[in-house]
Design a protein around this motif. Sequence first.
Motif, short mmCIF file in Angstrom:
data_model
loop_
_atom_site.label_atom_id
_atom_site.label_comp_id
_atom_site.label_asym_id
_atom_site.label_seq_id
_atom_site.Cartn_x
_atom_site.Cartn_y
_atom_site.Cartn_z
N THR A 59 30.98 -8.84 -13.57
CA THR A 59 31.10 -8.17 -12.26
C THR A 59 29.96 -7.19 -11.99
OG1 THR A 59 32.48 -6.46 -13.26
CG2 THR A 59 33.61 -8.36 -12.26
N VAL A 60 29.08 -6.98 -12.96
CA VAL A 60 28.01 -6.00 -12.81
C VAL A 60 26.78 -6.65 -12.21
CG1 VAL A 60 26.50 -4.37 -14.01
CG2 VAL A 60 28.87 -4.68 -14.78
N GLY B 20 30.71 -2.19 -18.73
CA GLY B 20 32.05 -2.69 -18.47
C GLY B 20 32.23 -3.21 -17.06
N ALA B 21 33.42 -3.70 -16.78
CA ALA B 21 33.74 -4.29 -15.48
C ALA B 21 33.56 -3.28 -14.36
CB ALA B 21 35.17 -4.82 -15.49
N ARG C 21 34.05 0.86 -17.73
CA ARG C 21 34.44 0.23 -16.45
C ARG C 21 34.44 1.23 -15.29
NH1 ARG C 21 39.61 1.88 -15.42
NH2 ARG C 21 40.89 2.47 -17.22
N ASP C 22 33.99 0.72 -14.16
CA ASP C 22 34.05 1.42 -12.88
C ASP C 22 33.21 2.70 -12.83
OD1 ASP C 22 35.81 -0.49 -11.80
OD2 ASP C 22 37.51 0.50 -12.74
#
Length: 353
Positions: A119-120, A135-136, A154-155
Amino acid sequence: MNLLPSEIFRQFNGQGLITGHRGADRPVRRIAPVEDCAPGDLVFVDHAKYIGHVRAQKPSAVVTTEAIAAELGAIDGVALLIAPNVRLAIALLKQAYDDRDVRASEWPRIHPSAVIHETVAVPDDALIGPGVVLGAGVKLGSGVVLMANVVVERDASIGPGSVLHPGCVVGYGCEIGAGVILKAGCVIGSEGFGFAQDERRRNYRIPHTGKVIVGDRVVIGANTNVDRATYGATVIGAGAVIDAMCHIGHNVEIGEDCILCAHTGLSGSTRFGKRVIASGQTGTLDHVTVADDVVLLHRAGLHNSIKEPGMYAGGPAQPLKDYLKNMAVLPRLHDMWTRLKVLEKKLADLAKS
């Protein structure tokens, strides 16, 4: 580098950093300390005690104040570049001509050992070093540099032009602004130190589910830790500079352009205003507030808030003038105590007679 002093003057005159150029215009090949300079060097002189070095060693260019330039006078082959703020000139000229090129990497632009979630979106001009983990949902700005073994959970988001040195960790959901430098081993967004106890004094962890927000142009030194908030955010204001091995507790707010020197520790929910300077080993209790433009010195320990700008020192922190008076008395305490005991005995003897 291979520049003429006249070129340096033209580049920095518009912003008022270098306001004058006089004398020779010989090429400058390196920036050097004035004590160890030679022809071909550019040096910075902010004190008249260095005038002898300049006259004897004749660097190609000297960045100095108008007053020192007048004392130096004309020296054959030496250019004088006039700077109202020599220290600021050191910072900006070294950034321009003599800084480490963090983009000059021996590795592929994206190292094959990096682990990047699908997703990156990695910008075309980003550098991703060996062992990096993203991370996602991580967001990367243009031109970011992530050196070896950086972990971004993530995020989290990393702003444009930011540089994360080896071993940095940015926790989930945290926000790093533009042009930020995180030096080796920084941990941004670790869980804060919060526990509850039962009647037998057993400890129970309180989850910290907030985040850390780091503003633009912040520099954070090696092995410094910034805890995520219990709720909401721990905030580091734009332009703040934090030295190595500091600890910033949960829900702390540090104002713009603050300076925190090594081993400073700020307890949870401390609030620093703008341009606060904390010298080495400053410490605060939780929920302390410090006004704008306060300077904290001599291992300042803050038990209570400081509401007025000024210089404060010691623990508990007190106005610097009071602190210096008290410190002057301290070495004489034993002598004063001895004399007091003698006086007490004399008074007791008089009372008996």
